[in-house]
Write a protein that holds these residues in place. Structure first.
Motif, PDB file in Angstrom:
ATOM      1  N   TRP A 274       0.829  -1.206   0.000  1.00 39.24           N
ATOM      2  CA  TRP A 274       0.000   0.000   0.000  1.00 39.24           C
ATOM      3  C   TRP A 274       0.863   1.254   0.000  1.00 39.24           C
ATOM      4  O   TRP A 274       0.559   2.218  -0.709  1.00 39.24           O
ATOM      5  CB  TRP A 274      -0.933   0.014   1.203  1.00 39.24           C
ATOM      6  CG  TRP A 274      -1.829   1.211   1.219  1.00 39.24           C
ATOM      7  CD1 TRP A 274      -3.015   1.362   0.550  1.00 39.24           C
ATOM      8  CD2 TRP A 274      -1.596   2.446   1.899  1.00 39.24           C
ATOM      9  NE1 TRP A 274      -3.536   2.622   0.776  1.00 39.24           N
ATOM     10  CE2 TRP A 274      -2.690   3.302   1.607  1.00 39.24           C
ATOM     11  CE3 TRP A 274      -0.586   2.910   2.746  1.00 39.24           C
ATOM     12  CZ2 TRP A 274      -2.784   4.593   2.126  1.00 39.24           C
ATOM     13  CZ3 TRP A 274      -0.679   4.197   3.267  1.00 39.24           C
ATOM     14  CH2 TRP A 274      -1.772   5.024   2.957  1.00 39.24           C
ATOM     15  N   PHE A 275       1.934   1.228   0.769  1.00 42.19           N
ATOM     16  CA  PHE A 275       2.812   2.398   0.835  1.00 42.19           C
ATOM     17  C   PHE A 275       3.491   2.640  -0.509  1.00 42.19           C
ATOM     18  O   PHE A 275       3.704   3.781  -0.913  1.00 42.19           O
ATOM     19  CB  PHE A 275       3.857   2.201   1.943  1.00 42.19           C
ATOM     20  CG  PHE A 275       3.244   2.016   3.299  1.00 42.19           C
ATOM     21  CD1 PHE A 275       2.858   3.110   4.058  1.00 42.19           C
ATOM     22  CD2 PHE A 275       3.021   0.739   3.801  1.00 42.19           C
ATOM     23  CE1 PHE A 275       2.277   2.949   5.312  1.00 42.19           C
ATOM     24  CE2 PHE A 275       2.448   0.566   5.060  1.00 42.19           C
ATOM     25  CZ  PHE A 275       2.067   1.666   5.816  1.00 42.19           C
ATOM     26  N   GLY A 276       3.809   1.549  -1.208  1.00 42.39           N
ATOM     27  CA  GLY A 276       4.397   1.693  -2.535  1.00 42.39           C
ATOM     28  C   GLY A 276       3.425   2.299  -3.529  1.00 42.39           C
ATOM     29  O   GLY A 276       3.804   3.146  -4.346  1.00 42.39           O
ATOM     30  N   VAL A 277       2.158   1.876  -3.467  1.00 41.17           N
ATOM     31  CA  VAL A 277       1.132   2.438  -4.349  1.00 41.17           C
ATOM     32  C   VAL A 277       0.991   3.933  -4.088  1.00 41.17           C
ATOM     33  O   VAL A 277       0.905   4.740  -5.024  1.00 41.17           O
ATOM     34  CB  VAL A 277      -0.222   1.718  -4.134  1.00 41.17           C
ATOM     35  CG1 VAL A 277      -1.335   2.440  -4.889  1.00 41.17           C
ATOM     36  CG2 VAL A 277      -0.129   0.267  -4.592  1.00 41.17           C
ATOM     37  N   GLN A 278       0.984   4.329  -2.827  1.00 43.90           N
ATOM     38  CA  GLN A 278       0.876   5.739  -2.470  1.00 43.90           C
ATOM     39  C   GLN A 278       2.065   6.544  -2.982  1.00 43.90           C
ATOM     40  O   GLN A 278       1.907   7.638  -3.537  1.00 43.90           O
ATOM     41  CB  GLN A 278       0.786   5.880  -0.947  1.00 43.90           C
ATOM     42  CG  GLN A 278      -0.589   5.610  -0.373  1.00 43.90           C
ATOM     43  CD  GLN A 278      -1.536   6.777  -0.604  1.00 43.90           C
ATOM     44  OE1 GLN A 278      -1.264   7.903  -0.241  1.00 43.90           O
ATOM     45  NE2 GLN A 278      -2.659   6.480  -1.221  1.00 43.90           N
ATOM     46  N   GLN A 279       3.244   6.003  -2.809  1.00 45.40           N
ATOM     47  CA  GLN A 279       4.434   6.753  -3.211  1.00 45.40           C
ATOM     48  C   GLN A 279       4.550   6.855  -4.728  1.00 45.40           C
ATOM     49  O   GLN A 279       4.872   7.926  -5.267  1.00 45.40           O
ATOM     50  CB  GLN A 279       5.688   6.091  -2.640  1.00 45.40           C
ATOM     51  CG  GLN A 279       6.960   6.885  -2.909  1.00 45.40           C
ATOM     52  CD  GLN A 279       8.158   6.349  -2.139  1.00 45.40           C
ATOM     53  OE1 GLN A 279       8.024   5.500  -1.271  1.00 45.40           O
ATOM     54  NE2 GLN A 279       9.338   6.840  -2.472  1.00 45.40           N
ATOM     55  N   ARG A 280       4.261   5.769  -5.436  1.00 48.71           N
ATOM     56  CA  ARG A 280       4.369   5.804  -6.886  1.00 48.71           C
ATOM     57  C   ARG A 280       3.274   6.650  -7.520  1.00 48.71           C
ATOM     58  O   ARG A 280       3.518   7.351  -8.510  1.00 48.71           O
ATOM     59  CB  ARG A 280       4.313   4.371  -7.447  1.00 48.71           C
ATOM     60  CG  ARG A 280       5.545   3.537  -7.163  1.00 48.71           C
ATOM     61  CD  ARG A 280       5.492   2.221  -7.921  1.00 48.71           C
ATOM     62  NE  ARG A 280       4.379   1.375  -7.474  1.00 48.71           N
ATOM     63  CZ  ARG A 280       4.450   0.503  -6.478  1.00 48.71           C
ATOM     64  NH1 ARG A 280       5.576   0.382  -5.791  1.00 48.71           N
ATOM     65  NH2 ARG A 280       3.406  -0.251  -6.155  1.00 48.71           N
ATOM     66  N   GLY A 281       2.068   6.600  -6.967  1.00 49.66           N
ATOM     67  CA  GLY A 281       0.954   7.292  -7.591  1.00 49.66           C
ATOM     68  C   GLY A 281       0.759   8.724  -7.142  1.00 49.66           C
ATOM     69  O   GLY A 281       0.350   9.582  -7.937  1.00 49.66           O
ATOM     70  N   TRP A 282       1.060   8.989  -5.866  1.00 48.94           N
ATOM     71  CA  TRP A 282       0.788  10.325  -5.328  1.00 48.94           C
ATOM     72  C   TRP A 282       2.009  10.946  -4.649  1.00 48.94           C
ATOM     73  O   TRP A 282       1.889  11.956  -3.976  1.00 48.94           O
ATOM     74  CB  TRP A 282      -0.381  10.253  -4.354  1.00 48.94           C
ATOM     75  CG  TRP A 282      -1.701  10.129  -5.039  1.00 48.94           C
ATOM     76  CD1 TRP A 282      -2.548  11.140  -5.401  1.00 48.94           C
ATOM     77  CD2 TRP A 282      -2.338   8.928  -5.503  1.00 48.94           C
ATOM     78  NE1 TRP A 282      -3.652  10.656  -6.045  1.00 48.94           N
ATOM     79  CE2 TRP A 282      -3.564   9.291  -6.117  1.00 48.94           C
ATOM     80  CE3 TRP A 282      -2.000   7.572  -5.438  1.00 48.94           C
ATOM     81  CZ2 TRP A 282      -4.428   8.355  -6.667  1.00 48.94           C
ATOM     82  CZ3 TRP A 282      -2.868   6.650  -5.983  1.00 48.94           C
ATOM     83  CH2 TRP A 282      -4.064   7.034  -6.598  1.00 48.94           C
ATOM     84  N   ASN A 283       3.167  10.317  -4.831  1.00 50.80           N
ATOM     85  CA  ASN A 283       4.411  10.802  -4.225  1.00 50.80           C
ATOM     86  C   ASN A 283       4.226  11.071  -2.734  1.00 50.80           C
ATOM     87  O   ASN A 283       4.700  12.061  -2.178  1.00 50.80           O
ATOM     88  CB  ASN A 283       4.890  12.089  -4.922  1.00 50.80           C
ATOM     89  CG  ASN A 283       6.302  12.468  -4.505  1.00 50.80           C
ATOM     90  OD1 ASN A 283       7.130  11.601  -4.210  1.00 50.80           O
ATOM     91  ND2 ASN A 283       6.586  13.760  -4.453  1.00 50.80           N
ATOM     92  N   SER A 284       3.483  10.169  -2.084  1.00 54.83           N
ATOM     93  CA  SER A 284       3.157  10.345  -0.679  1.00 54.83           C
ATOM     94  C   SER A 284       3.928   9.345   0.171  1.00 54.83           C
ATOM     95  O   SER A 284       3.776   8.131   0.010  1.00 54.83           O
ATOM     96  CB  SER A 284       1.644  10.152  -0.466  1.00 54.83           C
ATOM     97  OG  SER A 284       1.314  10.297   0.885  1.00 54.83           O
ATOM     98  N   LYS A 285       4.739   9.873   1.063  1.00 57.34           N
ATOM     99  CA  LYS A 285       5.466   9.047   2.024  1.00 57.34           C
ATOM    100  C   LYS A 285       5.758   9.893   3.253  1.00 57.34           C
ATOM    101  O   LYS A 285       5.614  11.125   3.236  1.00 57.34           O
ATOM    102  CB  LYS A 285       6.771   8.518   1.413  1.00 57.34           C
ATOM    103  CG  LYS A 285       7.784   9.596   1.081  1.00 57.34           C
ATOM    104  CD  LYS A 285       9.061   8.996   0.529  1.00 57.34           C
ATOM    105  CE  LYS A 285      10.098  10.099   0.226  1.00 57.34           C
ATOM    106  NZ  LYS A 285      11.360   9.533  -0.284  1.00 57.34           N
ATOM    107  N   PHE A 286       6.175   9.248   4.325  1.00 55.99           N
ATOM    108  CA  PHE A 286       6.471   9.968   5.562  1.00 55.99           C
ATOM    109  C   PHE A 286       7.915  10.455   5.507  1.00 55.99           C
ATOM    110  O   PHE A 286       8.845   9.662   5.440  1.00 55.99           O
ATOM    111  CB  PHE A 286       6.259   9.052   6.758  1.00 55.99           C
ATOM    112  CG  PHE A 286       6.265   9.793   8.072  1.00 55.99           C
ATOM    113  CD1 PHE A 286       5.120  10.406   8.543  1.00 55.99           C
ATOM    114  CD2 PHE A 286       7.422   9.870   8.831  1.00 55.99           C
ATOM    115  CE1 PHE A 286       5.108  11.088   9.751  1.00 55.99           C
ATOM    116  CE2 PHE A 286       7.428  10.551  10.038  1.00 55.99           C
ATOM    117  CZ  PHE A 286       6.274  11.164  10.497  1.00 55.99           C
ATOM    118  N   ASP A 287       8.087  11.773   5.539  1.00 49.17           N
ATOM    119  CA  ASP A 287       9.438  12.344   5.487  1.00 49.17           C
ATOM    120  C   ASP A 287       9.787  13.133   6.745  1.00 49.17           C
ATOM    121  O   ASP A 287      10.753  13.881   6.766  1.00 49.17           O
ATOM    122  CB  ASP A 287       9.598  13.238   4.251  1.00 49.17           C
ATOM    123  CG  ASP A 287       8.769  14.515   4.337  1.00 49.17           C
ATOM    124  OD1 ASP A 287       7.934  14.626   5.255  1.00 49.17           O
ATOM    125  OD2 ASP A 287       8.967  15.411   3.487  1.00 49.17           O
TER     126      ASP A 287
END
Length: 407
Positions: A274-287
């Protein structure tokens, strides 16, 4: 009702003191306890929808466009949720894409299944369209949330009936409360989260655990709720190891979120699917908040739009409310939940324009404001809540009908 609710500021205002007492008695009537929170919530949200319609009409005249208020209320993520509700994850309309304009078989997995599942069930009723079902679920969820917030306002330390009603109003008039009227999952999540926290405060651990598990199927923000519920259950278990309800509540609480993340992991063949889908599709990750801090400095130093500058100030206000919650000695599980929602919002480097919306579930940070405001004179309460309602209506309408990016 607390005798201090809607306190009179001027000692000579004997007439208003009597009116306050009569209002207090009326609000304690069972019919009022059941109806007033719902009526307040529906009224505030209707004001928001009405202002949206006005702004849409103005934009149509200005631009020669053909927008509709209903179309705006089911836009952006709303289309994804309706698409999943209608056809499941495997049959979402092909025109929908991620933030980069791409679409793969995994892209729809970014959206949690709880809200679309409820929409699908309502859509199964005779004569109900999928759009109508989406709006119905949002409205009903909002009403359930309103009742939970009303109970919280009455239950917390120094709480009262007046505080509960003020809390309902503040929530319905939050800056981005427009999403509560959209085919978005926020209303459903907030309903489950609010009732889970009612369970925590009242030590009804089965209620807390089940509602927390359900919230975990609706939004990833459930991670903050799980932290609050599980920690509170652990404290109860330490105090009484034979409290089997606390054991059950604490164990059940994370099952919804873990279950969906596990299902996506199996489907994608990646433990962090799920985290990969978020990062690839919406550039969303915890920074850790680096992107948010950069965004804040850029827009405070060189404001470019009302929405982005307003978003920064809303984030600052949320941080201030955390300290105020500590000062007012709000029950610690409610603070843990509010901080958790805020950390998840500030710490994500995803779409900055969504940050005001992602603050909406942090409704526990509004409780100290409701407690204080409920002790003021009635005219002050109505003025503040009226201004909040109008600001919320404008901010939401601007975000949908004028602002060109996703919320």
């Amino acid at each position: 009702m607390s005798s201090t609710a809607f306190d009179v500021e001027a000692p000579e205002a004997v007439h208003e003191n009597g009116a306050r007492s009569r209002l207090a008695a009326a609000l304690e009537h069972p019919a009022a306890l059941w109806s007033v929170p719902a009526l307040i919530y529906l009224f505030v949200r209707q004001v928001g929808v009405y202002v949206l319609q006005l702004v849409v009409d103005y934009q149509n005249e200005l631009r020669g466009s053909a927008m509709t208020a209903m179309g705006e209320l089911r836009s952006w993520d709303g289309e994804w949720f309706l698409g999943i509700a209608a056809g499941g994850y495997n049959d979402v309309p092909s025109r929908l894409a991620d933030a980069a304009g791409r679409r793969t078989a995994e892209t729809p997995l970014a959206f949690f299944p709880g809200y679309p599942a409820l929409v699908r069930w309502v859509h199964g009723l005779p004569g109900v369209s999928v759009e109508g079902a989406g709006f119905a679920v949002s409205v009903i969820s909002g009403l359930f949330c309103a009742y939970a917030l009303f109970v919280l306002g009455r239950t917390v330390r120094t709480g009262s009936t007046a505080a509960g009603l003020v809390l309902v109003t503040l929530f319905a008039a939050s800056p981005m409360a427009v999403v509560l009227s959209m085919t978005y999952s926020e209303a459903t999540f907030c309903a489950f989260a609010a009732w889970a926290l009612v369970g925590v405060v009242r030590k009804r651990w089965i209620l807390a655990g089940v509602c927390c598990a359900a919230a975990g199927l609706v939004r990833p923000t459930a991670a903050a709720l799980i932290a609050a519920v599980v920690l509170a259950a652990l404290v109860a278990i330490v105090a009484d190891r034979h409290d089997w309800r606390a054991w059950v509540g604490g164990l059940v609480a994370p099952l919804g979120l873990l279950g969906y993340l596990g299902w996506v992991a199996v489907r994608t063949g990646d433990l962090a699917g799920w985290f990969g889908v978020q990062q690839r599709g919406w550039n969303s990750k915890f920074d850790g908040g680096a992107a948010t801090l950069k965004f804040a400095f850029e827009h405070l130093g060189n404001p470019r739009s009302e929405l982005e500058t307003g978003t920064v100030w809303l984030l600052i206000a949320a941080i201030v409310l955390v300290f105020y919650a500590f000062q007012r000695r709000l029950e610690w599980p409610l603070i843990v939940y509010g901080i958790g929602v805020l950390v998840m919002d500030l710490g994500s480097n995803g779409l900055m324009n969504s940050k005001a919306r992602l603050l909406l579930p942090a409704f526990t940070l509004l409780i100290p404001l409701a407690l204080v405001l409920a002790r003021r004179r009635l005219s002050t309460v109505l003025t503040v809540l009226g201004l909040a309602t109008l600001f919320s209506a404008w901010f939401g309408a601007y975000s949908l009908a004028v602002w060109q990016y996703a919320i």
